[in-house]
Every structure is written in C-alpha cells, then in structure tokens.
Design a protein around this motif. Structure first.
Motif, PDB file in Angstrom:
ATOM      1  N   LEU A  97      11.774 -14.521   5.475  1.00 54.04           N
ATOM      2  CA  LEU A  97      10.854 -15.302   4.650  1.00 54.04           C
ATOM      3  C   LEU A  97       9.465 -14.708   4.584  1.00 54.04           C
ATOM      4  CD1 LEU A  97      10.334 -17.918   3.024  1.00 54.04           C
ATOM      5  CD2 LEU A  97       9.794 -19.038   5.203  1.00 54.04           C
ATOM      6  N   SER A  98       8.979 -14.214   5.707  1.00 51.35           N
ATOM      7  CA  SER A  98       7.601 -13.715   5.770  1.00 51.35           C
ATOM      8  C   SER A  98       7.558 -12.429   6.573  1.00 51.35           C
ATOM      9  CB  SER A  98       6.689 -14.773   6.401  1.00 51.35           C
ATOM     10  OG  SER A  98       5.352 -14.330   6.442  1.00 51.35           O
ATOM     11  N   PRO A  99       8.093 -11.347   6.019  1.00 47.13           N
ATOM     12  CA  PRO A  99       8.164 -10.084   6.771  1.00 47.13           C
ATOM     13  C   PRO A  99       6.781  -9.545   7.083  1.00 47.13           C
ATOM     14  CG  PRO A  99       8.722  -9.738   4.461  1.00 47.13           C
ATOM     15  CD  PRO A  99       8.627 -11.220   4.657  1.00 47.13           C
ATOM     16  N   ALA A 100       6.656  -8.900   8.237  1.00 48.26           N
ATOM     17  CA  ALA A 100       5.371  -8.345   8.647  1.00 48.26           C
ATOM     18  C   ALA A 100       4.955  -7.189   7.742  1.00 48.26           C
ATOM     19  CB  ALA A 100       5.448  -7.876  10.094  1.00 48.26           C
ATOM     20  N   ALA A 101       5.928  -6.441   7.233  1.00 47.43           N
ATOM     21  CA  ALA A 101       5.619  -5.330   6.334  1.00 47.43           C
ATOM     22  C   ALA A 101       5.122  -5.890   5.000  1.00 47.43           C
ATOM     23  CB  ALA A 101       6.857  -4.467   6.127  1.00 47.43           C
ATOM     24  N   VAL A 102       3.938  -5.501   4.589  1.00 44.95           N
ATOM     25  CA  VAL A 102       3.320  -6.099   3.401  1.00 44.95           C
ATOM     26  C   VAL A 102       4.078  -5.781   2.126  1.00 44.95           C
ATOM     27  CG1 VAL A 102       1.014  -6.186   4.400  1.00 44.95           C
ATOM     28  CG2 VAL A 102       1.755  -4.114   3.203  1.00 44.95           C
ATOM     29  N   ASP A 103       4.828  -4.678   2.120  1.00 48.02           N
ATOM     30  CA  ASP A 103       5.554  -4.302   0.915  1.00 48.02           C
ATOM     31  C   ASP A 103       7.000  -4.782   0.930  1.00 48.02           C
ATOM     32  OD1 ASP A 103       6.240  -2.646   2.999  1.00 48.02           O
ATOM     33  OD2 ASP A 103       6.457  -0.847   1.751  1.00 48.02           O
TER      34      ASP A 103
END
Length: 231
Positions: A97-103
């Motif tokens: 849902l909210s991956p740490a990788a911004v891309d």
C-alpha cells in the motif's frame, strides 16, 4: 509471539543463549560467546534463505504473476496472521500500500488485524476461529488476493480464512514454517511456501525475505502487463 508459535521457555533460552546461564565471569569469554552466537545465527538464516530460494524460486515467480494479474484486474490484497505473524501481515500490507521506494506503485492492501474493534467483536461474540473468515466473507470478492502467514501452519482461523477465500474465487497464498502444518493439507491454497526450520526466529526472518521478494516480483510482473507483455 503467540503460543502457537512455540514460545521459548527457560530451558529453551538456555539452549539459545548458553553464555547467559553458564555462570561465566570472564567478560572477554562471554563477549566471544555472544559474537559466535551471532555469527552462527547469521549463517543459519543465510543458509535457510538459500534453501527456500532453491526450493521455491520458480513457484514464487509464478505466484507473483497470479498476484499481478489480480491487481491488474482491480483486485485487492487482504493479509492476515496471528501474533508475530500478525505484525508481519501488517508489514506486508503496508509494503504494497505504501512502499518506501518513492517510485514504487502503491496497491490496495489491507491487514485484517488492523481494526481491533472488529477483531475483538468477532472473537467475543462468535469465536476467534472466524476472525479472518468473516472479514474475508464481508470484504473479499472474486479476483482479490488473500495472503495468510503462520509459523506453525496450524492456526484454525487461517484454515477457515483460506477456505472462505477459495470459495469466493480469490487468489490464495500461504506462508508457513516447520513442515507447513494443516496449511500443507489444504486444497484452498493456490500457492503455499514453507520455510523448513524448527526455529520460530529463523522462520519469521526467512518469511520476511520471502514476502519482500513477492512484492518486488509482483511489481515487475505488473510492469510487464502494462507494457503488453503477458507474464
């Protein structure tokens, strides 16, 4: 950790950390034992991860393809587990849902232990065995994904959840330890991954690696689908 995860008693702690119970007063000797204990545990988890990769690498890739197709078709991910596996389930949901990788692409994912009012109401009014199956029955639909984590593979509420998810036509993924327990006997799990270890600690460490790999492979498969490449 829950009782189903085989908590370590005093005797077990002595086996895990003998330097704490040896009566040793030589600080250098104790520190050396601590160092060696750490090295041994690192070697264990590295070897276990390699074993899981060798046994399940191709099946994990196939699982990621099924999960990606489900997401591409509008599916959502419902994740569940008990005790320490509940924490891992929440971590897995947040990873999608909210991956740490911004891309990285965010995907719809929900942890079924997040709403404590629902969990305690179902447990109190009906029984803990239905705490996940009832939520899947209410929220799940054909084309969604159900992922359940357990160290023992024997949790009754996971067994009922997988049966309900399969009945609805969801993609089902099980992540277990030891020999897979009751989860290994189910026809309702499409993709089952078993971490073969007698240690709860090593099992959960390897399971974390496994579901992070599943996430990355799913994102790759989704990219292939977006390009028109059928995985």
């Amino acid at each position: 950790m829950t009782r189903e995860q085989s908590p370590v008693g005093a005797d077990g702690l002595e086996a895990l950390y003998p330097f704490l119970y040896s009566g040793e007063s030589d600080l250098d000797a104790v520190l050396e034992q601590v160092r060696q204990s750490t090295v041994d545990k690192v070697r264990e988890i590295v070897a276990l991860r390699a074993e899981v990769l060798a046994a399940d690498g191709k099946r994990l890739f196939a699982c990621a393809q099924d999960v990606a197709r489900a997401f591409a078709g509008g599916g959502r991910l419902l994740v569940f587990g008990n005790g320490g596996s509940s924490t891992d389930a929440q971590d897995l949901a947040s990873l999608f849902l909210s991956p740490a990788a911004v891309d990285a692409r965010p995907l719809p994912a929900f942890g079924l232990t997040n709403d404590i009012a629902v969990v305690t109401a179902l447990s109190n009014d009906i029984g803990f065995d239905v705490v996940f199956a009832r939520q899947i029955g209410a929220f799940g639909r054909a084309g969604d994904i159900a992922v359940g984590l357990s160290t023992s593979g024997n949790s009754a509420n996971l067994v009922r959840a997988f049966d309900e998810a399969a009945r609805l036509g969801m993609v089902t993924v099980g992540i277990a330890g030891y020999d897979g327990g009751k989860m290994a006997e189910l026809d309702s799990i499409d993709h089952l991954f078993v971490v073969p270890s007698p240690s709860v600690h090593r099992i959960q460490e390897a399971q974390t690696t496994l579901y992070h790999a599943l996430w990355e492979l799913t994102l790759g498969a989704l990219d292939d689908l977006a390009k028109g490449d059928q995985p």
